[in-house]
Design a protein around this motif. Structure first.
Motif, PDB file in Angstrom:
ATOM      1  N   PRO A 246      28.983  40.485  42.743  1.00 59.89           N
ATOM      2  CA  PRO A 246      29.637  39.213  42.413  1.00 59.89           C
ATOM      3  C   PRO A 246      29.810  38.346  43.665  1.00 59.89           C
ATOM      4  CG  PRO A 246      31.245  40.984  42.442  1.00 59.89           C
ATOM      5  CD  PRO A 246      29.898  41.633  42.584  1.00 59.89           C
ATOM      6  N   ILE A 247      29.808  37.029  43.459  1.00 57.91           N
ATOM      7  CA  ILE A 247      29.954  36.062  44.541  1.00 57.91           C
ATOM      8  C   ILE A 247      31.249  35.294  44.339  1.00 57.91           C
ATOM      9  CG2 ILE A 247      28.938  34.075  45.713  1.00 57.91           C
ATOM     10  CD1 ILE A 247      26.291  34.857  44.325  1.00 57.91           C
ATOM     11  N   ILE A 248      32.123  35.358  45.323  1.00 58.42           N
ATOM     12  CA  ILE A 248      33.323  34.533  45.312  1.00 58.42           C
ATOM     13  C   ILE A 248      33.068  33.398  46.282  1.00 58.42           C
ATOM     14  CG2 ILE A 248      35.822  34.454  45.583  1.00 58.42           C
ATOM     15  CD1 ILE A 248      35.906  37.451  45.135  1.00 58.42           C
ATOM     16  N   GLY A 249      32.720  32.237  45.744  1.00 57.15           N
ATOM     17  CA  GLY A 249      32.292  31.117  46.563  1.00 57.15           C
ATOM     18  C   GLY A 249      33.385  30.088  46.768  1.00 57.15           C
ATOM     19  N   PRO A 269      45.192  40.574  36.157  1.00 54.75           N
ATOM     20  CA  PRO A 269      45.375  42.026  36.377  1.00 54.75           C
ATOM     21  C   PRO A 269      44.070  42.816  36.290  1.00 54.75           C
ATOM     22  CG  PRO A 269      47.071  41.176  34.912  1.00 54.75           C
ATOM     23  CD  PRO A 269      46.097  40.067  35.115  1.00 54.75           C
ATOM     24  N   GLN A 270      43.220  42.475  35.323  1.00 53.32           N
ATOM     25  CA  GLN A 270      41.974  43.218  35.165  1.00 53.32           C
ATOM     26  C   GLN A 270      41.014  42.933  36.324  1.00 53.32           C
ATOM     27  OE1 GLN A 270      41.583  45.569  33.067  1.00 53.32           O
ATOM     28  NE2 GLN A 270      39.443  46.046  33.581  1.00 53.32           N
ATOM     29  N   ALA A 271      41.017  41.697  36.790  1.00 54.48           N
ATOM     30  CA  ALA A 271      40.177  41.360  37.950  1.00 54.48           C
ATOM     31  C   ALA A 271      40.618  42.154  39.178  1.00 54.48           C
ATOM     32  CB  ALA A 271      40.244  39.863  38.233  1.00 54.48           C
ATOM     33  N   LYS A 272      41.919  42.262  39.380  1.00 53.46           N
ATOM     34  CA  LYS A 272      42.426  43.043  40.513  1.00 53.46           C
ATOM     35  C   LYS A 272      42.004  44.503  40.404  1.00 53.46           C
ATOM     36  CE  LYS A 272      46.594  40.318  41.549  1.00 53.46           C
ATOM     37  NZ  LYS A 272      48.074  40.358  41.647  1.00 53.46           N
ATOM     38  N   LYS A 273      42.043  45.025  39.193  1.00 56.12           N
ATOM     39  CA  LYS A 273      41.665  46.417  38.978  1.00 56.12           C
ATOM     40  C   LYS A 273      40.188  46.645  39.304  1.00 56.12           C
ATOM     41  CE  LYS A 273      41.661  49.977  35.357  1.00 56.12           C
ATOM     42  NZ  LYS A 273      41.993  50.261  33.925  1.00 56.12           N
ATOM     43  N   ILE A 274      39.348  45.705  38.876  1.00 56.43           N
ATOM     44  CA  ILE A 274      37.914  45.823  39.141  1.00 56.43           C
ATOM     45  C   ILE A 274      37.637  45.757  40.641  1.00 56.43           C
ATOM     46  CG2 ILE A 274      35.672  44.675  38.841  1.00 56.43           C
ATOM     47  CD1 ILE A 274      36.767  43.706  36.088  1.00 56.43           C
ATOM     48  N   LEU A 348      34.000  41.228  35.286  1.00 56.08           N
ATOM     49  CA  LEU A 348      34.523  40.217  36.209  1.00 56.08           C
ATOM     50  C   LEU A 348      33.898  38.857  35.927  1.00 56.08           C
ATOM     51  CD1 LEU A 348      36.524  40.209  38.637  1.00 56.08           C
ATOM     52  CD2 LEU A 348      34.509  40.257  40.125  1.00 56.08           C
ATOM     53  N   LEU A 349      32.606  38.850  35.628  1.00 54.02           N
ATOM     54  CA  LEU A 349      31.923  37.603  35.279  1.00 54.02           C
ATOM     55  C   LEU A 349      32.489  37.036  33.977  1.00 54.02           C
ATOM     56  CD1 LEU A 349      29.723  35.519  35.829  1.00 54.02           C
ATOM     57  CD2 LEU A 349      28.099  37.027  34.657  1.00 54.02           C
ATOM     58  N   ASN A 350      32.785  37.904  33.023  1.00 53.75           N
ATOM     59  CA  ASN A 350      33.374  37.450  31.757  1.00 53.75           C
ATOM     60  C   ASN A 350      34.732  36.803  31.983  1.00 53.75           C
ATOM     61  OD1 ASN A 350      31.169  38.460  30.383  1.00 53.75           O
ATOM     62  ND2 ASN A 350      32.133  40.431  29.923  1.00 53.75           N
ATOM     63  N   ILE A 351      35.530  37.371  32.883  1.00 55.07           N
ATOM     64  CA  ILE A 351      36.852  36.806  33.189  1.00 55.07           C
ATOM     65  C   ILE A 351      36.703  35.421  33.804  1.00 55.07           C
ATOM     66  CG2 ILE A 351      38.896  37.049  34.657  1.00 55.07           C
ATOM     67  CD1 ILE A 351      38.585  40.103  34.337  1.00 55.07           C
ATOM     68  N   LYS A 552      49.437  30.930  36.441  1.00 54.76           N
ATOM     69  CA  LYS A 552      50.261  31.793  35.586  1.00 54.76           C
ATOM     70  C   LYS A 552      49.627  31.977  34.208  1.00 54.76           C
ATOM     71  CE  LYS A 552      54.644  30.480  37.768  1.00 54.76           C
ATOM     72  NZ  LYS A 552      55.971  29.813  37.564  1.00 54.76           N
ATOM     73  N   GLU A 553      49.027  30.907  33.665  1.00 55.14           N
ATOM     74  CA  GLU A 553      48.454  30.981  32.318  1.00 55.14           C
ATOM     75  C   GLU A 553      47.191  31.830  32.287  1.00 55.14           C
ATOM     76  OE1 GLU A 553      47.968  27.016  30.814  1.00 55.14           O
ATOM     77  OE2 GLU A 553      50.050  26.471  31.235  1.00 55.14           O
ATOM     78  N   VAL A 554      46.370  31.725  33.316  1.00 54.46           N
ATOM     79  CA  VAL A 554      45.114  32.482  33.348  1.00 54.46           C
ATOM     80  C   VAL A 554      45.372  33.980  33.404  1.00 54.46           C
ATOM     81  CG1 VAL A 554      43.126  32.994  34.823  1.00 54.46           C
ATOM     82  CG2 VAL A 554      43.691  30.621  34.273  1.00 54.46           C
ATOM     83  N   ILE A 555      46.462  34.387  34.022  1.00 45.08           N
ATOM     84  CA  ILE A 555      46.806  35.813  34.096  1.00 45.08           C
ATOM     85  C   ILE A 555      46.914  36.426  32.703  1.00 45.08           C
ATOM     86  CG2 ILE A 555      48.662  37.410  34.731  1.00 45.08           C
ATOM     87  CD1 ILE A 555      49.247  35.619  37.115  1.00 45.08           C
ATOM     88  N   LYS A 556      47.288  35.594  31.717  1.00 48.60           N
ATOM     89  CA  LYS A 556      47.534  36.106  30.364  1.00 48.60           C
ATOM     90  C   LYS A 556      46.289  36.082  29.480  1.00 48.60           C
ATOM     91  CE  LYS A 556      52.243  34.256  30.701  1.00 48.60           C
ATOM     92  NZ  LYS A 556      53.202  33.267  30.150  1.00 48.60           N
ATOM     93  N   LEU A 557      45.174  35.549  29.988  1.00 45.05           N
ATOM     94  CA  LEU A 557      43.968  35.453  29.143  1.00 45.05           C
ATOM     95  C   LEU A 557      43.419  36.832  28.783  1.00 45.05           C
ATOM     96  CD1 LEU A 557      42.009  32.509  30.846  1.00 45.05           C
ATOM     97  CD2 LEU A 557      43.379  32.457  28.761  1.00 45.05           C
TER      98      LEU A 557
END
Length: 557
Positions: A246-249, A269-274, A348-351, A552-557
């Motif tokens: 993955p690329i974080i640009g 949370p799921q991104a952090k886990k990955i 991660l790409l899906n998130i 804050k809102e994206v965390i809940k997606l």
């Protein structure tokens, strides 16, 4: 030969020496003591000469030219506080790598500290910030032209990034008839008829290669991309995709940000886990923008952290265990071929894509500071370029927008100051002759308002968007007493820029409708040699609050 004539002959050697090191542009401020340098520069047909009455803006104008042309650019100023006004742009060049040659005229030593007019202590005035410094003696026939040209060549040969300060004391008279005696210069012989430097220095070209790359390229990796060139951004993207990493640009990465809105979903949370599974992080370039990305960079703990950048600094505030490759990014990529593999973290790409869709529904077709940041790609000129100012707007664009891959994006991202932004935009346009979109804040515009005059006669259309949120709203979320925050941080000025546009001969437009704004900008790209100042008046802290809320809102997606 008179002193005035010899001052000019001495200056001609300096200027010609710098030209041999690819200096094509030189930026000149008015001044008496710098007359020998100005005469030498303007008489040399190989140079493109530009002027500005504001030395602070002049330094940033040169920075913009160098940033876009990737060539050394000269600056000539007179003695005194004119020199001190170059300090901000000199510091910026040291952090971002542009090669700027600051030629500062000076009084001779006997006029310093004795009450002589416009005389200050200029020797080594910039301390450790220049990469190279040359404190010249007063012009004298007792020193050969060979020494002068060799001294300049030596510094230029070792100027791999940043500023070169040449302090040039001149004795009076500074004016008079220029005599035709060239004897002192003629010791350089046929050099005058060549196009090469007097002194060349051969550097051994070390090929940077990690011998264990064949092991690491099969691991779970992440690529972070900071400030890089458009071509490098494109190459890095293809390289990382081939690896399945993955690329974080960053907003300045020019990668197309295939994982958009990273500074929102990095808190998921799921991104952090990955991302805890990451074994190696490879970072290209520096000057990261987003708070969440910086926090992740500081907290991540891979087995190896590699950084690739031509700037010879550590560039890692977290001091990870790893490696720094000081080299050109393209060379490094050529020497480290990818091991072709499937993406190891599809989720991660899906998130990231889900986050982008959520932001689209929140901000599309609205007119606010946050929405203009998200919709900025729709305003970009074809075959053009973008300059983004510092403060809140660059953080919003970084968080919300997905800029096109390999589209040139510039910013003064080294010291991250708000000074000199308009003059930098002007310099970038001069160097490229491309249609240019600039977007800055209202305080940034006030800081460099003199430099609107540099936008008066562009070679291609310029649109300068000023986000008027009435002050430094990047401070609006600080946890301090509101009155203190307003009076000493945000500092609302309650101004508009219509009269500034009129004073400097620029077109002006203000809108409260996104569609009208979009049509106006897209139509303006058809205009030749004009500049448009587009003022967008927005609610004070709306942009900062929207960013905070959406995280804050994206965390809940």
């Amino acid at each position: 030969m008179s002193n005035s004539s010899f001052n000019i002959r001495w200056s001609e050697v300096i200027i010609e020496s710098l030209i041999r090191h690819q200096m094509k542009y030189i930026c000149i401020a008015p001044g008496s003591r710098s007359t020998p340098l100005t005469v030498a520069a303007t008489s040399n047909k190989k140079l493109c000469c530009y002027t500005h009455f504001d030395e602070r803006g002049l330094g940033y104008f040169a920075l913009g030219i160098s940033k876009a042309s990737c060539k050394p650019v000269g600056v000539i100023v007179t003695s005194g506080t004119a020199v001190a006004n170059l300090y901000p742009s000199l510091i910026e060049a040291g952090l971002t790598g542009e090669k700027i040659i600051f030629l500062t005229a000076d009084r001779p030593p006997e006029l310093i500290d004795c009450g002589s007019s416009q005389s200050i202590r200029q020797t080594y005035i910039f301390a450790s910030h220049p990469s190279q410094q040359l404190m010249l003696p007063r012009p004298t026939r007792d020193i050969s032209a060979k020494w002068l040209v060799s001294a300049i060549d030596n510094c230029m040969n070792n100027l791999h990034h940043g500023a070169f300060h040449i302090n040039c004391p001149f004795i009076e008279p500074l004016y008079g008839e220029i005599e035709g005696n060239y004897d002192w210069q003629q010791s350089l012989g046929n050099w005058w008829n060549s196009d090469v430097s007097w002194l060349t220095e051969i550097f051994v070209n070390n090929e940077f290669f990690a011998n264990d790359w064949c092991i690491w390229n099969k691991k779970k990796g992440v690529v972070i991309v900071g400030r890089v060139t458009a071509n490098d951004g494109k190459e890095i993207t293809h390289w990382a995709q081939a690896l399945g990493w993955p690329i974080i640009g960053d907003v300045l990465s020019q990668t197309g940000q295939p994982y958009p809105c990273a500074n929102l979903w990095l808190e998921h949370p799921q991104a952090k886990k990955i991302l805890k599974q990451v074994e190696i992080v490879i970072q290209f370039g520096s000057s990261l923008t987003g708070k969440q990305l910086i926090n992740w960079q500081l907290s991540c703990n891979p087995k190896e952290y590699w950084i690739i950048d031509k700037i010879p600094q550590r560039l890692d505030p977290a001091n990870h265990l790893g490696r720094k490759f000081t080299c050109f990014i393209k060379n490094w990529l050529d020497n480290h071929k990818p091991f072709y593999s499937n993406l190891w973290c599809e989720e991660l790409l899906n998130i990231a894509q889900k986050t982008k869709f959520y932001i689209h529904n929140k901000l599309k077709n609205k007119l606010s500071e946050a929405s203009i940041a998200y919709q900025l790609p729709e305003l970009l000129p074809l075959n053009g370029q973008l300059f983004i100012g510092n403060s809140l707007i660059i953080r919003l664009i970084d968080a919300f927008a997905q800029l096109p891959i390999a589209y040139p994006v510039y910013s003064n991202s080294g010291a991250k100051g708000i000074d000199g932004l308009i003059s930098t935009i002007a310099g970038i346009q001069v160097a490229t002759n491309k249609p240019t979109l600039g977007i800055i804040g209202d305080l940034s515009a006030l800081y460099d308002i003199n430099s609107l005059i540099l936008l008066r006669k562009p070679s291609a259309p310029i649109v300068l968007i000023i986000i008027n949120n009435n002050g430094g709203q990047i401070f609006s979320t600080l946890s301090i007493v509101n009155k203190l925050k307003q009076d000493y941080y945000c500092m609302p000025q309650n101004v508009n820029f219509r009269h500034a546009a009129e004073m400097f001969g620029l077109e002006y437009f203000i809108s409260n409708n996104w569609l009208d704004l979009k049509i106006k900008v897209q139509q303006f790209w058809c205009n030749q040699n004009k500049s448009l100042l587009l003022e967008l008046v927005v609610n004070g802290d709306e942009g900062a609050c929207t960013l905070k809320e959406l995280v804050k809102e994206v965390i809940k997606l």
